[in-house]
Each structure stands twice: as structure tokens, then as C-alpha cells.
Design an enzyme around this catalytic site. Structure first.
Site, PDB file in Angstrom:
ATOM      1  N   ASP A  59      -4.825   9.180  10.713  1.00 34.74           N
ATOM      2  CA  ASP A  59      -3.470   8.696  10.930  1.00 34.74           C
ATOM      3  C   ASP A  59      -2.857   9.224  12.215  1.00 34.74           C
ATOM      4  OD1 ASP A  59      -3.148   7.138   8.521  1.00 34.74           O
ATOM      5  OD2 ASP A  59      -3.233   9.027   7.441  1.00 34.74           O
ATOM      6  N   GLU A  71       0.848  -1.187   0.000  1.00 39.90           N
ATOM      7  CA  GLU A  71       0.000   0.000   0.000  1.00 39.90           C
ATOM      8  C   GLU A  71       0.885   1.238   0.000  1.00 39.90           C
ATOM      9  OE1 GLU A  71      -3.082   0.019   2.961  1.00 39.90           O
ATOM     10  OE2 GLU A  71      -3.342  -2.150   2.801  1.00 39.90           O
TER      11      GLU A  71
END
Length: 257
Positions: A58, A47
Site C-alpha cells: 500500500d 472492499e
């Protein structure tokens, strides 16, 4: 629709390891060398995150890598330029992960078409509403054979999970907790939640992410899914140990044993 993601899950049912890294980090032109070294390290899927200034889902490690990548000059345009030689480097399934605002600035159709052109197999856009995907991306993804991977959390209802499963293509991203990426707390791993998903017999296989960071946590979540996604721990490793073949293989071997 069938691409490398579907082929992977048809041939391998367990202990699938997907590693995430941020394009343009640690250095602007590290993307292809990291890809080469992940190929050599024999991960199952890769990814690539395209950076955004406000990556809400995140944690600090990926946020910092995203900020550094932007500072280095990484853009989605440049990433696609770097990925022109992608398929001469690896035949592993490749997923691009990032935020909707960046995609909208690039252009929805242009983004999906570019993914198909360079050989990207799937996308993960965590902040894209399902209704927006259905109305604006679904036809584009199907036409270009680009999988759209949707996310499920511990708070997602069974009805919603089945709806997401019906629209996801390739696999479901099973978020291990409601926290941000990079969490390593014990509470991250809710086996009752994993078991509940497992018992639903969904159409798509699922990979578990958020908090998976070493061999022990990898083995734990692999009992409940087809494998795991590791991001923050890998980025931290790249920052501390460099992007060389030996460094990347050391990390992969430590996870896979």
C-alpha cells in the site's frame, strides 16, 4: 460455489465499480455508516481493509489510514463485531482485504468462518503465497462459500496467470502496475498488458486496481476489464470531505458520471 460476487459478474459485465476503505478510518465507528452511504451511492462491490502495521503493497494514503485505524483501536475482532449487522444494511458483495499475519493471529478457520457468519463474500490477502492458500485455506473457503481473489501483475507469466486463474474464485485482481497503491502516474496504465490478459480468455473476470482515481482512469481501464477498484482516492476523499451520504455520493457520481 456461488455467492454475491459471482451473481454480480453474471448480471453485470462492464463498468463495475468497487470501492475500498479502511475499517476504523477516519474514526473507529465509521465502518457501518460508510457501508450505508456506499449502498446509497450504488457502487457495485465494497472492499473493506482490515488494518495492519506494515502494509507492504500500500501507498502512503492507505498506510496512513491503516496507522490511524490501529491508533483508533480497530482490530479484526472489532471489525467482525461491527459487521454483525452488515446484511441488514446492504446486499452488495463485500470483500475483506488485508495481510496474512493478522489472519494467522486471528486463526485461519475462525477467520473464514466469521466471514461466512457475517456475510462477507470474499477475501484478498496480497501476501498469502498460492501454495499456502491451497494447503491451508482452499477447503475452508469452499466449505464456507467465501471467494479467494488472487492478484496478477504485469510481470506475472502466462503460465502463472493461468494457475492463479484456476485457483481464484469470483474475479482476478489485475494490478495495474508494479508500484504501490495510489500511484497516479501515466506509466501505471500499460494497455499492452491489459490487452494480453484480455486475450487469454480467463475463467474469471478481472477488475483493475492500483492507480485508478477518477472518471478518466476508470473509463480507460474499463475498456480492458469488467471494471475497477478504487482505494486511495476514496480514502483521501473521506479524509478531506467526511463520510456523510452526500460526500460518498459525490465521489461515486464523479467516477461513474
Amino acid at each position: 460455489m456461488k455467492n454475491r460476487i459471482h451473481s454480480l459478474f453474471e448480471t453485470k459485465k462492464e463498468h463495475i465499480l468497487s470501492l475500498y476503505f479502511t475499517a476504523g478510518f477516519p474514526n473507529l465507528n465509521d465502518t457501518l455508516s460508510i457501508l450505508k452511504n456506499l449502498e446509497a451511492g450504488d457502487v457495485d462491490m465494497i472492499e473493506i481493509g482490515f488494518p495492519y502495521s506494515d502494509p507492504l503493497a500500500d501507498g502512503p494514503v492507505i498506510q496512513q489510514s491503516s496507522g490511524q485505524a490501529i491508533e483508533n483501536g480497530m482490530t479484526l475482532n472489532l471489525l467482525f463485531e461491527q459487521l454483525q449487522s452488515l446484511r441488514s444494511i446492504t446486499q452488495k458483495p463485500i470483500v475483506l482485504m488485508g495481510y496474512l499475519n493478522v489472519v494467522l493471529q486471528f486463526g485461519e478457520a475462525a477467520f473464514i468462518e466469521k466471514c461466512a457468519e457475517v456475510g462477507v463474500d470474499g477475501i484478498i490477502i496480497p501476501d498469502m503465497p498460492l501454495h499456502y492458500y491451497i494447503s491451508n485455506f482452499k477447503a475452508l473457503c469452499e466449505k464456507n462459500q467465501v471467494s479467494n481473489v488472487l492478484l496478477v501483475t504485469p510481470e506475472t507469466s502466462e503460465e502463472r496467470i493461468r494457475q492463479l486463474d484456476s485457483y481464484s474464485s469470483g474475479f482476478i485482481y489485475l494490478v495495474a502496475s508494479n508500484s504501490i497503491t495510489g500511484s497516479t502516474s501515466g506509466s501505471t496504465f500499460r494497455t499492452d498488458y491489459y490487452q494480453r490478459i484480455q486475450n487469454m480468455n480467463l475463467k474469471n473476470p478481472h477488475l483493475i486496481g492500483f492507480g485508478v482515481h477518477d472518471k478518466k482512469t476508470f473509463e480507460t481501464v474499463c475498456k480492458f476489464g469488467s471494471g475497477a477498484i478504487i482505494g486511495s482516492a476514496f480514502i483521501k476523499h473521506l479524509k478531506e470531505n467526511g463520510t456523510s451520504k452526500a460526500s460518498v455520493e459525490e465521489f461515486v457520481n464523479a467516477i461513474k458520471g
